[in-house]
Design a protein around this motif. Structure first.
Motif, PDB file in Angstrom:
ATOM      1  N   ALA A 127     100.518  46.321  -0.537  1.00  0.00           N
ATOM      2  CA  ALA A 127     100.526  47.603   0.154  1.00  0.00           C
ATOM      3  C   ALA A 127     101.237  48.666  -0.677  1.00  0.00           C
ATOM      4  O   ALA A 127     100.834  49.834  -0.696  1.00  0.00           O
ATOM      5  CB  ALA A 127     101.190  47.466   1.518  1.00  0.00           C
ATOM      6  N   ALA A 137      98.321  51.497  -1.853  1.00  0.00           N
ATOM      7  CA  ALA A 137      98.496  52.016  -0.498  1.00  0.00           C
ATOM      8  C   ALA A 137      97.193  52.561   0.081  1.00  0.00           C
ATOM      9  O   ALA A 137      96.846  52.297   1.233  1.00  0.00           O
ATOM     10  CB  ALA A 137      99.570  53.092  -0.490  1.00  0.00           C
ATOM     11  N   ARG A 138      96.439  53.333  -0.706  1.00  0.00           N
ATOM     12  CA  ARG A 138      95.208  53.928  -0.188  1.00  0.00           C
ATOM     13  C   ARG A 138      94.183  52.860   0.177  1.00  0.00           C
ATOM     14  O   ARG A 138      93.474  52.973   1.178  1.00  0.00           O
ATOM     15  CB  ARG A 138      94.615  54.890  -1.217  1.00  0.00           C
ATOM     16  CG  ARG A 138      93.319  55.556  -0.751  1.00  0.00           C
ATOM     17  CD  ARG A 138      92.832  56.598  -1.748  1.00  0.00           C
ATOM     18  NE  ARG A 138      91.540  57.133  -1.345  1.00  0.00           N
ATOM     19  CZ  ARG A 138      90.371  56.602  -1.682  1.00  0.00           C
ATOM     20  NH1 ARG A 138      90.338  55.519  -2.453  1.00  0.00           N
ATOM     21  NH2 ARG A 138      89.238  57.147  -1.286  1.00  0.00           N
ATOM     22  N   GLU A 167      94.872  51.076   3.621  1.00  0.00           N
ATOM     23  CA  GLU A 167      94.988  51.882   4.832  1.00  0.00           C
ATOM     24  C   GLU A 167      93.755  51.659   5.701  1.00  0.00           C
ATOM     25  O   GLU A 167      92.647  52.046   5.349  1.00  0.00           O
ATOM     26  CB  GLU A 167      95.123  53.367   4.463  1.00  0.00           C
ATOM     27  CG  GLU A 167      95.249  54.278   5.676  1.00  0.00           C
ATOM     28  CD  GLU A 167      95.256  55.744   5.289  1.00  0.00           C
ATOM     29  OE1 GLU A 167      95.144  56.585   6.193  1.00  0.00           O
ATOM     30  OE2 GLU A 167      95.347  56.038   4.080  1.00  0.00           O
ATOM     31  N   HIS A 168      93.966  50.999   6.826  1.00  0.00           N
ATOM     32  CA  HIS A 168      92.873  50.663   7.759  1.00  0.00           C
ATOM     33  C   HIS A 168      91.676  50.091   6.983  1.00  0.00           C
ATOM     34  O   HIS A 168      90.557  50.614   7.043  1.00  0.00           O
ATOM     35  CB  HIS A 168      92.439  51.888   8.552  1.00  0.00           C
ATOM     36  CG  HIS A 168      91.899  51.551   9.908  1.00  0.00           C
ATOM     37  ND1 HIS A 168      91.932  52.404  10.963  1.00  0.00           N
ATOM     38  CD2 HIS A 168      91.309  50.420  10.389  1.00  0.00           C
ATOM     39  CE1 HIS A 168      91.393  51.859  12.032  1.00  0.00           C
ATOM     40  NE2 HIS A 168      91.010  50.639  11.701  1.00  0.00           N
ATOM     41  N   TYR A 185      97.410  44.042   8.185  1.00  0.00           N
ATOM     42  CA  TYR A 185      97.216  45.465   7.902  1.00  0.00           C
ATOM     43  C   TYR A 185      96.541  46.212   9.046  1.00  0.00           C
ATOM     44  O   TYR A 185      96.427  47.439   9.012  1.00  0.00           O
ATOM     45  CB  TYR A 185      96.343  45.651   6.649  1.00  0.00           C
ATOM     46  CG  TYR A 185      96.977  45.241   5.346  1.00  0.00           C
ATOM     47  CD1 TYR A 185      98.359  45.290   5.151  1.00  0.00           C
ATOM     48  CD2 TYR A 185      96.186  44.805   4.284  1.00  0.00           C
ATOM     49  CE1 TYR A 185      98.925  44.916   3.942  1.00  0.00           C
ATOM     50  CE2 TYR A 185      96.746  44.437   3.069  1.00  0.00           C
ATOM     51  CZ  TYR A 185      98.119  44.493   2.900  1.00  0.00           C
ATOM     52  OH  TYR A 185      98.673  44.123   1.707  1.00  0.00           O
TER      53      TYR A 185
END
Length: 506
Positions: free
Chosen positions: A185, A189-190, A193-194, A218
Motif C-alpha cells: 500500500a 498507493a494509487r 485504492e479500491h 484493502y
C-alpha cells in the motif's frame, strides 16, 4: 501492529456492506454477505469440534465456497492448510500426512482421493466443500471472537511451488500478511485504492490465497474464473473495469495473441505486474503500445509472494529489473561466506521485511537454514546495480556447472527465446562424460525450427561453453507448476537420459 486480518475485513463489511467482495464466473458476494456467511460457517466449524490451531485442508479448485471457507476457518482460529487440487493421491496424502488436519473439505472431482486419504487416517473428518452453502443465509450466533486470536496467530500454510521436490509448508501469521499488505500500500498507493483484481493463481498458492486476502483487506474486489481463458479475461477487464493484472508472462502472452486484444478497453488498469519468469521484449512492446508498462516483480512464497516491484519510471528504462525492495522491505545479495556483495557482483538474494514467513510447518531445521540473522535466504542468484535495482539471474540450483564453469540457465533461455518459432524454452543440465553436465534445451515450437540455425544463433550471442549440446523440440507446451511456472523437475524426469536418447547438436 495489534490488529488482525479479521478486524480489517470485518471493518469493510460495515463500510462497504453492499459493494462486491468476490466475483466468480457463476456467482458473487458483497462484503456484508461475506461477513454473515463466514460468521455462520465459523459457528458450524466450531460446532463440528474445530479448536484453535487445528488445521483445515481444502482440496478443491477455485470457487466462491473455497473463499468463504478460508474466512470461516480464520474466524474460528483454525489454521488453513490447502492442498493443491492438481495433486495425485500420493502427493496429496504426503501433504496431508504432514499437516495432520482436523478436516478435509473437497469438491466433487476430488471425492475419491479425499475418501481414500480418510481411510488411511480415520481421525480426519472428510466433508464436501459445498456443505458450506447451507449457511449462506443463516444467522450467525454473534459470539465474540476468541481473544486468543492475535497478530501472531498463524493463519495459513501455503505450499511452495514444488521446484525442489515435495513442497515445503510456508506459515503466514496475521502480522506477516498485514505487514506485507501495508508495504504494498505504501509502494503503490494509487494501485490499491479500491482495487479490482483478477486472480489467475490457484487459491492453494500465494498467487491465489494471498492475493484474495490482500484484496479483502484493502476493501477491493477479487474476480475469479474457473480456468484462465485469455478472451474471457480481456472481456472481464473491460466490463468490470479491472485495475490490477498480475501473473506470470504466459498469461499476458496469451492475451496479446487474442484477436480482441487490440480493441479491448484497458484504460482502467493501474498496475500491470509480472513475475516468475522473464518478460520478453516483444511482450513489453505489445502492452506498451496499449499505453501500459510492465512492472517486473521478484519474490517467493516465503516472502509473501512479492518482495520488490520495479517502479514505473524504472520499468520504462530498465524493464528487466525488479526494483529496489519496498518501503518496509530490504533486498540485498550475499556471497558464499554470508558477506554482502557490492553493486555489480552477483550473489544470493536475501530479503528482510514484514511479509517474511514465520517459518516452515514442522520443519525447524529447514527454517533455520533460510532464516539467518533476520534475513531470508532465497536460494536465488541476483545482482544489484549502483542504484540498488535488482536483476534476478537464476535459481542457484539451476546453475549448470560444465567443466568447472557456471552457466546460468536463464541466460541461455533468454537467447533461445529470441529465436523465431520458439514459443517456450527451458534449459536444464544433461549428463556429459567430458564435462560432467552440459546445457540441454527443451523447446515448444508448434511450427518446428531449424536446429542448425538455432545453434548458430546461440553461438552468436553466447560463449561457446554456454551453447546447448542437446535440443528436444516438442509439439506440445512445456509442463507447468500450479503457479504457472515451467516445471523443471518434470522436465528433468522426462529427459534424465537425454545424453543417451538425443543426438548431440554440436
Amino acid at each position: 501492529m495489534n490488529g488482525t486480518l479479521i478486524d480489517a475485513i470485518k471493518w469493510w463489511a460495515t463500510e462497504r456492506r453492499d459493494e462486491l467482495a468476490i466475483v466468480t464466473s457463476h456467482d458473487r458476494v458483497t462484503y456484508g454477505e461475506l461477513g454473515t456467511w463466514a460468521d455462520a460457517a465459523c459457528d458450524w466449524l466450531i460446532g463440528l469440534g474445530l479448536q484453535a490451531g487445528d488445521r483445515v485442508s481444502i482440496y478443491a479448485t477455485n470457487s466462491l465456497e473455497w473463499c468463504v471457507m478460508s474466512q470461516a476457518v480464520m474466524r474460528a482460529g483454525g489454521l488453513l492448510a490447502p492442498v493443491n487440487p492438481r495433486f495425485t493421491l500420493s502427493e496429496a496424502s504426503h501433504v496431508v500426512g504432514r499437516y495432520e488436519p482436523r478436516f478435509i473439505f473437497h469438491d466433487r472431482d476430488r471425492t475419491e482421493h479425499a475418501v481414500a486419504i480418510g481411510e488411511t487416517a480415520p481421525g480426519i473428518g472428510i466433508l464436501p466443500l459445498d456443505e458450506i452453502s447451507r449457511f449462506r443465509h443463516a444467522t450467525p450466533s454473534g459470539r465474540p471472537r476468541d481473544p486468543a486470536i492475535g497478530p501472531d496467530t498463524p493463519v495459513v500454510i501455503i505450499g511452495t511451488s514444488g521446484s525442489t521436490g515435495y513442497p515445503k509448508g510456508v506459515v503466514y501469521s496475521h502480522r506477516t500478511m498485514l505487514g506485507g499488505f501495508a508495504d504494498l500500500a505504501l509502494a503503490a498507493a494509487r494501485a490499491v485504492e479500491h482495487p479490482r483484481v483478477m486472480v489467475f493463481g490457484p487459491l492453494c498458492t500465494s498467487a491465489g490465497y494471498y492475493v484474495l486476502t490482500e484484496m479483502l483487506v484493502y476493501g477491493g474486489t477479487a474476480y475469479f474464473e474457473d480456468s484462465f481463458d485469455p478472451a474471457k479475461a480481456l472481456r472481464r477487464v473491460e466490463t468490470d473495469r479491472i485495475t490490477i493484472l498480475m501473473g506470470v508472462p504466459v498469461f499476458f502472452e496469451r492475451m496479446v495473441a487474442c484477436e480482441s486484444f487490440a480493441s479491448t478497453d484497458l484504460s482502467s488498469i493501474r498496475m500491470l505486474q509480472s513475475g516468475g519468469a522473464r518478460v520478453s521484449r516483444q511482450l513489453l512492446e505489445a502492452w506498451m503500445q496499449r499505453g501500459l508498462v510492465f512492472q517486473q516483480m521478484y519474490g517467493q512464497t516465503e516472502a509473501g509472494g512479492c518482495a520488490t516491484i520495479n517502479p514505473v519510471a524504472d520499468a520504462v528504462k530498465f524493464p528487466e529489473k525488479c526494483g529496489r525492495g519496498m518501503p518496509l522491505t530490504r533486498i540485498a545479495t550475499i556471497d558464499a561466506d554470508g558477506n554482502f556483495c557490492p553493486p555489480g557482483v552477483p550473489g544470493e538474494i536475501v530479503i528482510k521485511g514484514p511479509a517474511v514467513m514465520v517459518g516452515y510447518w514442522c520443519d525447524p531445521e529447514a527454517t533455520a537454514q533460510v532464516l539467518v540473522d533476520g534475513w531470508l535466504r532465497t536460494g536465488d542468484l541476483g545482482v544489484l546495480d549502483e542504484n540498488g535495482l535488482l536483476t534476478m539471474l537464476d535459481r542457484i540450483k539451476d546453475i549448470i556447472i560444465s567443466g568447472g564453469m557456471n552457466i546460468s540457465a536463464a541466460e541461455v533461455e533468454r537467447v533461445i527465446s529470441e529465436f523465431p518459432g520458439v514459443d517456450e524454452v527451458a534449459v536444464i543440465a544433461a549428463k556429459d562424460e567430458r564435462f560432467g553436465e552440459t546445457p540441454m534445451a527443451a523447446i515448444y515450437a508448434p511450427g518446428g525450427i531449424e536446429i542448425p540455425a538455432l545453434i548458430a544463433h546461440c553461438c552468436k550471442h553466447l560463449s561457446d561453453y554456454k551453447v546447448v549440446r542437446y535440443v528436444a523440440v516438442r509439439d506440445e507446451p512445456l509442463p507447468r507448476l500450479a503457479a504457472g511456472k515451467i516445471s523443471k523437475p518434470e522436465l528433468r524426469k522426462q529427459y534424465a537420459d537425454a545424453h543417451l536418447t538425443l543426438p548431440k547438436v554440436r
